[in-house]
Design an enzyme around this catalytic site. Structure first.
Site, PDB file in Angstrom:
ATOM      1  N   CYS A  95       5.583  -0.098   7.647  1.00  0.00           N
ATOM      2  CA  CYS A  95       5.244   1.043   6.793  1.00  0.00           C
ATOM      3  C   CYS A  95       6.482   1.460   6.014  1.00  0.00           C
ATOM      4  O   CYS A  95       7.582   1.532   6.578  1.00  0.00           O
ATOM      5  CB  CYS A  95       4.743   2.200   7.670  1.00  0.00           C
ATOM      6  SG  CYS A  95       4.278   3.679   6.751  1.00  0.00           S
ATOM      7  N   LEU A  96       6.300   1.744   4.723  1.00  0.00           N
ATOM      8  CA  LEU A  96       7.429   2.163   3.888  1.00  0.00           C
ATOM      9  C   LEU A  96       8.075   3.448   4.398  1.00  0.00           C
ATOM     10  O   LEU A  96       9.251   3.687   4.152  1.00  0.00           O
ATOM     11  CB  LEU A  96       6.976   2.345   2.436  1.00  0.00           C
ATOM     12  CG  LEU A  96       6.504   1.065   1.722  1.00  0.00           C
ATOM     13  CD1 LEU A  96       6.020   1.391   0.316  1.00  0.00           C
ATOM     14  CD2 LEU A  96       7.596   0.015   1.690  1.00  0.00           C
ATOM     15  N   HIS A 114      -3.052   7.439   6.716  1.00  0.00           N
ATOM     16  CA  HIS A 114      -2.044   8.352   6.160  1.00  0.00           C
ATOM     17  C   HIS A 114      -2.688   9.637   5.627  1.00  0.00           C
ATOM     18  O   HIS A 114      -2.123  10.716   5.753  1.00  0.00           O
ATOM     19  CB  HIS A 114      -1.277   7.689   5.008  1.00  0.00           C
ATOM     20  CG  HIS A 114      -0.084   6.916   5.433  1.00  0.00           C
ATOM     21  ND1 HIS A 114       1.012   7.486   6.050  1.00  0.00           N
ATOM     22  CD2 HIS A 114       0.207   5.595   5.302  1.00  0.00           C
ATOM     23  CE1 HIS A 114       1.925   6.555   6.278  1.00  0.00           C
ATOM     24  NE2 HIS A 114       1.455   5.390   5.848  1.00  0.00           N
ATOM     25  N   GLN A 170       3.076   9.977   1.220  1.00  0.00           N
ATOM     26  CA  GLN A 170       4.342   9.247   1.305  1.00  0.00           C
ATOM     27  C   GLN A 170       5.245   9.529   0.099  1.00  0.00           C
ATOM     28  O   GLN A 170       6.421   9.202   0.135  1.00  0.00           O
ATOM     29  CB  GLN A 170       4.090   7.742   1.414  1.00  0.00           C
ATOM     30  CG  GLN A 170       3.449   7.339   2.724  1.00  0.00           C
ATOM     31  CD  GLN A 170       3.207   5.857   2.772  1.00  0.00           C
ATOM     32  OE1 GLN A 170       2.207   5.365   2.269  1.00  0.00           O
ATOM     33  NE2 GLN A 170       4.148   5.133   3.369  1.00  0.00           N
ATOM     34  N   HIS A 203      -4.857   1.366   7.082  1.00  0.00           N
ATOM     35  CA  HIS A 203      -3.515   1.938   7.280  1.00  0.00           C
ATOM     36  C   HIS A 203      -3.296   3.088   6.294  1.00  0.00           C
ATOM     37  O   HIS A 203      -2.839   4.170   6.671  1.00  0.00           O
ATOM     38  CB  HIS A 203      -2.462   0.832   7.079  1.00  0.00           C
ATOM     39  CG  HIS A 203      -1.046   1.290   7.189  1.00  0.00           C
ATOM     40  ND1 HIS A 203      -0.238   0.935   8.237  1.00  0.00           N
ATOM     41  CD2 HIS A 203      -0.288   2.059   6.376  1.00  0.00           C
ATOM     42  CE1 HIS A 203       0.966   1.485   8.060  1.00  0.00           C
ATOM     43  NE2 HIS A 203       0.958   2.161   6.936  1.00  0.00           N
ATOM     44  N   GLU A 204      -3.651   2.863   5.021  1.00  0.00           N
ATOM     45  CA  GLU A 204      -3.452   3.905   4.001  1.00  0.00           C
ATOM     46  C   GLU A 204      -4.399   5.089   4.211  1.00  0.00           C
ATOM     47  O   GLU A 204      -4.005   6.240   4.042  1.00  0.00           O
ATOM     48  CB  GLU A 204      -3.601   3.326   2.589  1.00  0.00           C
ATOM     49  CG  GLU A 204      -2.596   2.247   2.243  1.00  0.00           C
ATOM     50  CD  GLU A 204      -1.149   2.588   2.573  1.00  0.00           C
ATOM     51  OE1 GLU A 204      -0.744   3.765   2.487  1.00  0.00           O
ATOM     52  OE2 GLU A 204      -0.403   1.656   2.940  1.00  0.00           O
ATOM     53  N   GLY A 256       0.840  -1.183   0.000  1.00  0.00           N
ATOM     54  CA  GLY A 256       0.000   0.000   0.000  1.00  0.00           C
ATOM     55  C   GLY A 256       0.876   1.233   0.000  1.00  0.00           C
ATOM     56  O   GLY A 256       2.044   1.189   0.401  1.00  0.00           O
TER      57      GLY A 256
END
Length: 162
Positions: free
Chosen positions: A90-91, A136, A51, A132-133, A46
């Protein structure tokens, strides 16, 4: 298509509440395509626009497994139920993992890249990734929800067992 740099913590863009998308054009389609390439290149499932430096309500999720990529523009959670605790990463937080409690089920209303409204229902890991996304897009980071941090060694041991 391009692979964009992924913004890592600490960066104020990651805690910025994103703006609603009002224009559905080639620029948006290009961003979605670039986000997908970036997510795949980063080995993620994701990615949200902040991000990659864009503070707009755009996120994608792709669990692979032959499913279509989920593109969510201006997503809104309309229903949740259940609860489960699982490990997330998470990235934007390389090498940080932790147990996070999230709803087991989610129903979301969003728009696609052409602006058409749609509804999406998901459970389990897919629901977790979607939520989660969406977090963000509201400037909410998964680290604020971690119940217990998990080190890399523990994570690798868990993966070996599954």
């Amino acid at each position: 298509m391009a692979i964009l740099p992924v913004i890592t913590h600490p960066n104020e863009l990651l805690t910025t509440k994103c703006k609603e998308v009002k224009v559905f054009d080639e620029k948006l389609a290009s961003l979605l395509d670039d986000m997908y390439d970036t997510m795949i290149a980063s080995d993620g499932i994701g990615l949200a626009a902040p991000q990659v430096g864009e503070t707009i309500q755009v996120a994608i999720v792709d669990l692979g497994e032959g499913q279509e990529v989920i593109e969510m523009i201006n997503p809104e959670v309309v229903e949740i139920s259940g609860s489960e605790i699982e490990i997330e990463g998470c990235l934007s937080f390389p090498d940080i993992y932790g147990e996070v409690e999230r709803p087991f089920y989610v129903k979301v209303e969003a728009q696609d890249r052409d602006g058409a409204l749609y509804e999406l229902e998901a459970e389990d890991y897919e629901a977790r990734a979607i939520l989660h996304e969406i977090d963000h897009l509201h400037g909410v980071l998964f680290t604020s929800k971690i119940i217990r941090y998990v080190d890399l060694e523990e994570l690798e041991n868990e993966e070996d067992e599954s």
